[in-house]
Design a protein around this motif. Structure first.
Motif, short mmCIF file in Angstrom:
data_model
loop_
_atom_site.label_atom_id
_atom_site.label_comp_id
_atom_site.label_asym_id
_atom_site.label_seq_id
_atom_site.Cartn_x
_atom_site.Cartn_y
_atom_site.Cartn_z
N UNK B 97 0.83 -1.21 0.00
CA UNK B 97 0.00 0.00 0.00
C UNK B 97 0.87 1.27 0.00
N UNK B 98 1.94 1.25 0.77
CA UNK B 98 2.85 2.39 0.82
C UNK B 98 3.44 2.68 -0.55
N UNK B 99 3.77 1.61 -1.25
CA UNK B 99 4.33 1.73 -2.60
C UNK B 99 3.32 2.39 -3.54
N UNK B 100 2.07 1.94 -3.44
CA UNK B 100 1.03 2.44 -4.35
C UNK B 100 0.62 3.87 -3.97
N UNK B 101 0.71 4.19 -2.67
CA UNK B 101 0.29 5.51 -2.21
C UNK B 101 1.34 6.60 -2.48
N UNK B 102 2.57 6.15 -2.70
CA UNK B 102 3.66 7.12 -2.81
C UNK B 102 3.41 8.19 -3.88
N UNK B 103 2.98 7.74 -5.07
CA UNK B 103 2.76 8.68 -6.17
C UNK B 103 1.66 9.68 -5.88
N UNK B 104 0.44 9.17 -5.61
CA UNK B 104 -0.67 10.08 -5.32
C UNK B 104 -0.36 11.06 -4.18
N UNK B 105 0.41 10.62 -3.20
CA UNK B 105 0.75 11.47 -2.06
C UNK B 105 1.49 12.74 -2.49
N UNK B 106 2.31 12.60 -3.55
CA UNK B 106 3.08 13.76 -4.00
C UNK B 106 2.22 14.74 -4.80
N UNK B 107 0.94 14.35 -5.03
CA UNK B 107 0.13 15.15 -5.96
C UNK B 107 -0.80 16.11 -5.24
N UNK B 108 -0.72 16.17 -3.92
CA UNK B 108 -1.54 17.08 -3.12
C UNK B 108 -3.04 16.94 -3.45
N UNK B 109 -3.52 15.71 -3.42
CA UNK B 109 -4.94 15.45 -3.65
C UNK B 109 -5.66 15.58 -2.31
N UNK B 110 -7.00 15.64 -2.34
CA UNK B 110 -7.74 15.58 -1.07
C UNK B 110 -7.54 14.17 -0.51
N UNK B 111 -7.60 14.01 0.82
CA UNK B 111 -7.40 12.68 1.40
C UNK B 111 -8.37 11.64 0.81
N UNK B 112 -9.62 12.08 0.52
CA UNK B 112 -10.61 11.14 -0.04
C UNK B 112 -10.18 10.68 -1.43
N UNK B 113 -9.74 11.65 -2.24
CA UNK B 113 -9.33 11.33 -3.60
C UNK B 113 -8.10 10.42 -3.58
N UNK B 114 -7.16 10.73 -2.68
CA UNK B 114 -5.96 9.91 -2.57
C UNK B 114 -6.34 8.47 -2.21
N UNK B 115 -7.21 8.31 -1.21
CA UNK B 115 -7.66 6.97 -0.81
C UNK B 115 -8.36 6.25 -1.96
N UNK B 116 -9.20 6.99 -2.64
CA UNK B 116 -9.98 6.39 -3.73
C UNK B 116 -9.02 5.82 -4.79
N UNK B 117 -8.03 6.64 -5.16
CA UNK B 117 -7.08 6.21 -6.20
C UNK B 117 -6.30 4.97 -5.77
N UNK B 118 -5.82 5.01 -4.53
CA UNK B 118 -5.02 3.90 -4.03
C UNK B 118 -5.86 2.62 -3.99
#
Lengths: 285, 267
Positions: B97-118
């Motif tokens: 999960x950390x690996x998959x979250x790394x990219x979206x995390x750098x994109x300053x998305x809303x927490x909901x959007x980040x979770x949704x993508x991951x």
């Protein structure tokens, strides 16, 4: 039968695991035969290789039950001479490269040097093998400058140059294009002609069908089927066990289901052409 | 959504080794394209230019009106995601999960959007069941899916998969087919390098053949796999069922089992 290797009721577990990676394996390998090992990922194919070479448990540790015999003698009783008898080509070619040699030529010669083979003979054997594996043009390159596909061929060359009686090869073509893959099978075929015994793990089932004598099928650590390739690779029930079958076998089966009277389920391209042509003729009559 | 255009593109590595020699490609937004060819044909160098990891030494790589020359690799990689051939070139986190979250995390998305993508990316690739595992404890074929999930989570409009079929079993190939289908339905452009001709024949609308640093031909799988001149030039082979049909003299540019069954039964 001349048995080069035998597993008697072998169960093996890696350290700190509860579930065995190989379960109650009984297997006899006959000298000079080519065995294809198939099955889904995680089914125990790579562990089988490690057990047959003795790396499991000598290197990987863990628990082993049962007996692994090489020419009738327990594998644990052999010392360094096992490396002369059994050649092992790792799945990941990066694991194979010694890291202590500057050129591909020296890399391929490394094993022979360790065995104390005279210099003149080393040179002759290395050149022969490099020619056979089509890596002559890489002789002066650093092993670390190679592409994945080139490295796979260097790894294979560095093992076959030792001319072991038994070759264990784990997915040697995963990085190779179709042409390179066929050339690896052609090399293995030459080893077979020299009466070497071969154990090959490979997903490219259509090539196993073409070249192997016997097929061993693994699932969840157990050998669920073994025998003549024709018999095993036309057994449609294996598809449900996660094993792949040749394209032409599936084609043959579907044609039978549609009512085309095939005399047998083909496993190679040549057989498929023969039996389908024959059935079409039969139908016209 | 933008088209991807390579115009008179060449690439030489520092030291002068020419890897790609004056190629042209046009890939429409939403297309699902395979690139086939021998080792050393220039496939990986070509796709690395598409995602800005490499900049052409001659010619232009255009994503819509964006010329990769004028953008940093980081900027281009927001539009074109690239899954490396060797997953270990890409993995550096201790959980899937950390690996998959790394990219979206750098994109300053809303927490909901980040979770949704991951979560979506983990689900599409089937990696959700391994999300707390260390990727390095998974077999190589599974690590490949972790890196695919990581790139999908970036949400780029164009995705490149470099030899995803290497070392996959039938289950893995099926999963890849499903991923390609989902991405296609989402309107993504997907470019896949593969040596597996059966996989190419059954999963792509268009195939690009490369040989000796050049593009040999664009076409449908039916066209490509019955164009013996191009196949020979690129040292490629027909899929097995096509070879059988050819030997039997069955026409109709057959490339898959179902097509072969139909053609043979109607003889």
């Amino acid at each position: 039968m001349d048995i080069i290797m035998e597993c008697k009721n072998v169960t093996y577990s890696y350290p700190l695991t509860k579930k065995p990676a190989i379960k109650e394996l009984n297997l006899k390998l006959e000298r000079g035969k080519f065995y294809g090992v198939i099955g889904e990922n995680g089914s125990g194919k790579t562990t089988l290789c490690a057990v047959l070479r003795g790396f499991a448990p000598s290197f990987y540790k863990g628990e082993i039950e049962g007996e692994v015999l090489v020419e009738g003698k327990k594998i644990g009783e052999y010392g360094g001479e096992l490396a002369k008898k059994i050649g092992f080509v790792f799945q990941n070619p990066f694991t194979q490269i010694s890291g202590v040699k500057d050129t591909v030529f020296e890399e391929v010669a490394y094993g022979l040097e360790n065995f104390g083979v005279p210099a003149g003979e080393i040179e002759r054997r290395v050149i022969d093998v490099m020619r056979m594996t089509d890596i002559e043009h890489l002789a002066e390159k650093s092993p670390f400058e190679l592409s994945g596909g080139q490295m796979q061929r260097v790894a294979l060359a560095s093992v076959i140059v030792l001319e072991p009686d038994l070759l264990i090869i784990d997915e040697p073509t995963s990085q190779l294009d179709p042409e390179g893959t066929e050339s690896v099978f052609a090399i293995i075929q030459k080893m077979k002609e020299k009466h070497k015994t071969i154990v090959l793990v490979e997903h490219k089932i259509d090539l196993i069908a073409e070249y192997a004598d016997e097929v061993l099928v693994f699932k969840d650590g157990a050998m669920i089927a073994s025998g003549d390739k024709k018999e095993i690779l036309s057994d449609m029930s294996l598809l449900e066990q996660g094993a792949a079958l040749p394209q032409v076998a599936i084609l043959g089966r579907k044609l039978q289901e549609k009512g085309l009277p095939l005399s047998t389920i083909p496993v190679t391209e040549k057989q498929a052409v023969e039996v389908i042509a024959e059935a079409l003729k039969e139908r016209k009559r | 959504m933008r088209d991807l255009i390579l115009k008179d593109v060449s690439f030489s590595y520092p030291g002068g080794f020419l890897a790609v020699d004056n190629i042209n490609m046009e890939i429409k937004a939403g297309e699902n394209v395979a690139i086939v060819g021998q080792n050393g044909a220039g496939k990986t160098t070509t796709v690395k230019m598409m995602n800005g990891l490499l900049k052409p030494t001659a010619g232009d790589v255009l994503i819509g009106d964006m010329n990769t020359k004028n953008y940093t690799t980081a900027q281009v990689s927001r539009v074109v995601g690239y899954v490396f051939q060797n997953p270990d070139d890409q993995i550096f986190h201790s959980t899937v999960e950390g690996e998959v979250r790394y990219g979206p995390k750098t994109m300053k998305l809303s927490p909901e959007e980040e979770d949704r993508r991951v979560n979506d990316a983990l689900k599409i690739t089937g990696m959700d069941i391994y999300k707390d595992e260390n990727p390095l404890n998974l077999p190589l074929s599974m690590r490949k899916f972790v890196t695919i999930a990581a790139v999908i989570a970036m949400g780029t409009e164009i995705l490149i998969f470099d030899e995803p079929t290497a070392g996959q079993d039938i289950e893995g190939n099926k999963r890849l087919s499903e991923i390609l289908k989902v991405l296609h339905e989402q309107g993504k452009t997907v470019i896949t390098i593969s040596h597996d001709m059966e996989f190419v024949a059954s999963n792509f609308a268009r195939v690009i053949v490369m040989a000796k640093k050049k593009v040999v031909r664009f076409g449908t799988p039916q066209e490509i796999f019955w164009d013996f001149k191009s196949l020979e030039h690129a040292m490629l082979k027909q899929p097995y069922v096509s070879r059988v049909c050819k030997e039997l003299g069955i026409e109709g540019n057959i490339i898959d089992i179902d097509g072969a069954v139909e053609a043979i039964m109607s003889r």
